[in-house]
Design an enzyme around this catalytic site. Structure first.
Site, mmCIF file in Angstrom:
data_model
loop_
_atom_site.group_PDB
_atom_site.id
_atom_site.type_symbol
_atom_site.label_atom_id
_atom_site.label_comp_id
_atom_site.label_asym_id
_atom_site.label_seq_id
_atom_site.Cartn_x
_atom_site.Cartn_y
_atom_site.Cartn_z
ATOM 1 N N CYS A 96 -5.517 -5.390 -4.913
ATOM 2 C CA CYS A 96 -5.997 -5.054 -3.633
ATOM 3 C C CYS A 96 -7.073 -6.043 -3.567
ATOM 4 O O CYS A 96 -7.908 -6.701 -4.493
ATOM 5 C CB CYS A 96 -6.628 -3.779 -3.486
ATOM 6 S SG CYS A 96 -7.347 -3.601 -1.768
ATOM 7 N N TYR A 140 -13.908 2.519 2.674
ATOM 8 C CA TYR A 140 -12.817 3.427 2.977
ATOM 9 C C TYR A 140 -13.418 4.871 2.720
ATOM 10 O O TYR A 140 -12.882 5.917 2.945
ATOM 11 C CB TYR A 140 -11.693 3.088 2.076
ATOM 12 C CG TYR A 140 -10.890 2.398 2.767
ATOM 13 C CD1 TYR A 140 -9.566 2.691 3.353
ATOM 14 C CD2 TYR A 140 -10.926 0.956 2.450
ATOM 15 C CE1 TYR A 140 -8.783 1.797 3.937
ATOM 16 C CE2 TYR A 140 -9.949 0.107 3.074
ATOM 17 C CZ TYR A 140 -8.884 0.387 3.938
ATOM 18 O OH TYR A 140 -7.964 -0.384 4.402
ATOM 19 N N ASN A 173 0.724 -1.271 -0.113
ATOM 20 C CA ASN A 173 -0.068 -0.041 -0.053
ATOM 21 C C ASN A 173 0.785 1.249 -0.012
ATOM 22 O O ASN A 173 1.989 1.208 0.234
ATOM 23 C CB ASN A 173 -0.960 -0.042 1.257
ATOM 24 C CG ASN A 173 -2.226 -0.570 0.872
ATOM 25 O OD1 ASN A 173 -2.661 -0.426 -0.117
ATOM 26 N ND2 ASN A 173 -2.828 -1.410 1.930
HETATM 27 C C1 G6P Z 1 -7.748 -4.250 3.922
HETATM 28 C C2 G6P Z 1 -7.278 -3.256 2.977
HETATM 29 C C3 G6P Z 1 -5.784 -3.573 2.586
HETATM 30 C C4 G6P Z 1 -5.189 -3.104 3.957
HETATM 31 C C5 G6P Z 1 -5.784 -3.954 5.163
HETATM 32 C C6 G6P Z 1 -5.100 -3.378 6.451
HETATM 33 O O1 G6P Z 1 -7.758 -5.388 3.468
HETATM 34 O O2 G6P Z 1 -7.990 -3.493 1.786
HETATM 35 O O3 G6P Z 1 -5.327 -2.627 1.633
HETATM 36 O O4 G6P Z 1 -3.705 -3.512 3.843
HETATM 37 O O5 G6P Z 1 -7.183 -3.883 5.306
HETATM 38 O O6 G6P Z 1 -5.197 -4.450 7.267
HETATM 39 P P1 G6P Z 1 -4.525 -4.173 8.875
HETATM 40 O O7 G6P Z 1 -4.687 -5.463 9.641
HETATM 41 O O8 G6P Z 1 -3.010 -3.791 8.507
HETATM 42 O O9 G6P Z 1 -5.176 -3.074 9.597
#
Ligand code: G6P
Length: 417
Positions: free
Chosen positions: A165, A238, A144
């Site tokens: 993604c 988001y 990301n």
């Molecule tokens: C979702 C998003 C990803 C992100 C993740 C964060 O899957 O689509 O882009 O990396 O959440 O997860 P975390 O456990 O790091 O908050």
């Protein structure tokens, strides 16, 4: 076949290794090479990965190295799983904007911009190494902010890459589940930017059921139901950082609130202990407390489509190339693509619905300016980027906020004095 995991010491590595195991028949990797800069984590993740393939009874060799170029020798696919600056940098990204009344988030807003500024130079250096060492290999990137990284790779490198993604698939599945629709008979049209995508139409058995889809999710989404019904399309969760900025900031500013990075730091600590345990030989359930579940499915689907030249449809981040009207050709978008051995090819979308067009264009402008700021090492462009961002209300906020963020990130940005 050789797969390189760039950032192999990531706590997500078992997710990908699990994907490699589950899809072995389709993609029989002989070697999975973990490359990282952190010897201790590399050791732990290589040990667990070896136990996982052994437990599965598969002849996959797991190798590990601190030398990026050595890792790339003979690679067919490289997956990017890095976090430049680690969790400490993420927590700064989340906390600093909040001091200025702006939401702090890993990929969205000023925090996401800083993550991009730290990460783009590293990904471009990897891309350059790939072009020299393994020119036929494909970089599958979900580091990301992946939409911005995709634009940087597409505009400033010759590497063969796919940007992806797990979000669009996850959210499309959630929409269909809430509708009680069978995914095999349904189709969700998805368009926008990474973490700024929208399900614009839903069909079941070829019939347009978008209105029913909106109604089914309206009271179960992270976006206000009345606004969702008014909008008429379904935004990625988001989008709450934009549509509900005031409420989100208030909740993030509540005393005692732990940022997501602070929570993840705790989960990671527990995960690494589990990973180091010689009795752990499968992907621990605890990993499902991270948001990235589903990433290996998307990565395996992309690698498989390239390997087997399938030409199937996947939602990916790709340079626009005329697919969406009103977005520059060289800017990355998140859209349905055909994927085959030549990579991802966007399917023409046409005009964006007017209600979401301006937001997508403004955020796109911010993203493209961020890519330029990273490549040129320019504070001026970074300021332009921040001012273009819809979450940043004014110059009075942008200027001190950027100064604060740049000081906190000096270690990663040689151009900051
Ligand atoms: C979702 C998003 C990803 C992100 C993740 C964060 O899957 O689509 O882009 O990396 O959440 O997860 P975390 O456990 O790091 O908050």
């Amino acid at each position: 076949m050789k797969l390189v995991i760039f950032g192999g010491g990531s706590s997500y590595t078992p997710e990908l290794v699990n994907g490699v195991i589950e899809s072995y028949e389709m993609l029989p990797f002989d070697e999975v090479c973990l490359a990282d800069i952190n010897a201790e984590r590399l050791d732990i993740l290589a040990g667990l990965s070896r136990r996982m393939v052994e437990h599965a009874g598969l002849p996959v060799r797991i190798t590990a190295t601190l030398d990026r170029r050595a890792a790339l020798e003979g690679a067919d696919f490289v997956n990017g799983l890095i976090r430049v600056g680690g969790m400490a940098a993420r927590i700064n990204d989340e906390k600093i904007p909040l001091k200025y009344g702006v939401a702090g988030q890993e990929t969205t807003g000023p925090g996401g911009m800083m993550k991009a500024l730290r990460t783009i130079p590293v990904m471009l250096a990897l891309a350059l190494d790939m072009v020299e060492v393994c020119p036929k290999a494909w970089l599958i990137n979900y580091t990301n902010p992946s939409g911005i990284i995709s634009e940087a790779l597409g505009r400033y490198s010759d590497v063969r890459y796919i940007g992806l993604c797990s979000g669009p698939n996850t959210w499309s599945d959630q929409i269909l589940e809430l509708m009680g629709a069978d995914p095999a008979r349904a189709n969700v049209e998805w368009v926008g930017l990474n973490h700024l995508g929208f399900a614009t139409r839903v069909w079941v058995d070829g019939i347009d059921v978008t209105a029913q889809a909106v109604e089914a999710v309206a009271d179960h989404w992270k976006i206000d139901g009345e606004w969702l019904r008014t909008l008429g399309v379904i935004p990625a969760p988001y989008l709450r950082y934009f549509f509900h900025h005031t409420a989100v900031v208030a909740s993030l500013q509540e005393p005692g609130h732990l940022t997501r990075g602070e929570q993840v730091r705790e989960i990671e600590g527990e995960l690494l202990e589990l990973y180091a345990d010689p009795d752990t030989a499968t992907r621990p359930d605890l990993l499902s407390r991270r948001g990235g579940r589903g990433y290996s499915d998307a990565a395996i689907a992309a690698m498989s489509a390239i390997r087997h030249n399938t030409g199937n449809r996947q939602i990916l981040q790709v340079l626009n190339q005329g697919a969406i009207d009103g977005i520059p050709d060289g800017a990355s978008v998140e859209i349905a693509c055909v994927v085959d051995r030549a990579g991802s090819h966007p399917i023409r979308f046409g005009e964006l619905p007017l209600a979401i067009r301006g937001l997508i264009q403004s955020v796109k402008t911010y993203e493209s300016l961020t890519v330029q700021a990273a490549v040129e090492g320019s504070k001026r462009l970074a300021l332009q980027a921040l001012m273009a961002h819809p979450m940043v209300p004014s110059w009075e906020v942008a200027k001190p906020l950027l100064d604060d963020l740049l000081v906190a990130n000096r270690e990663w940005l040689p151009w900051v004095d």
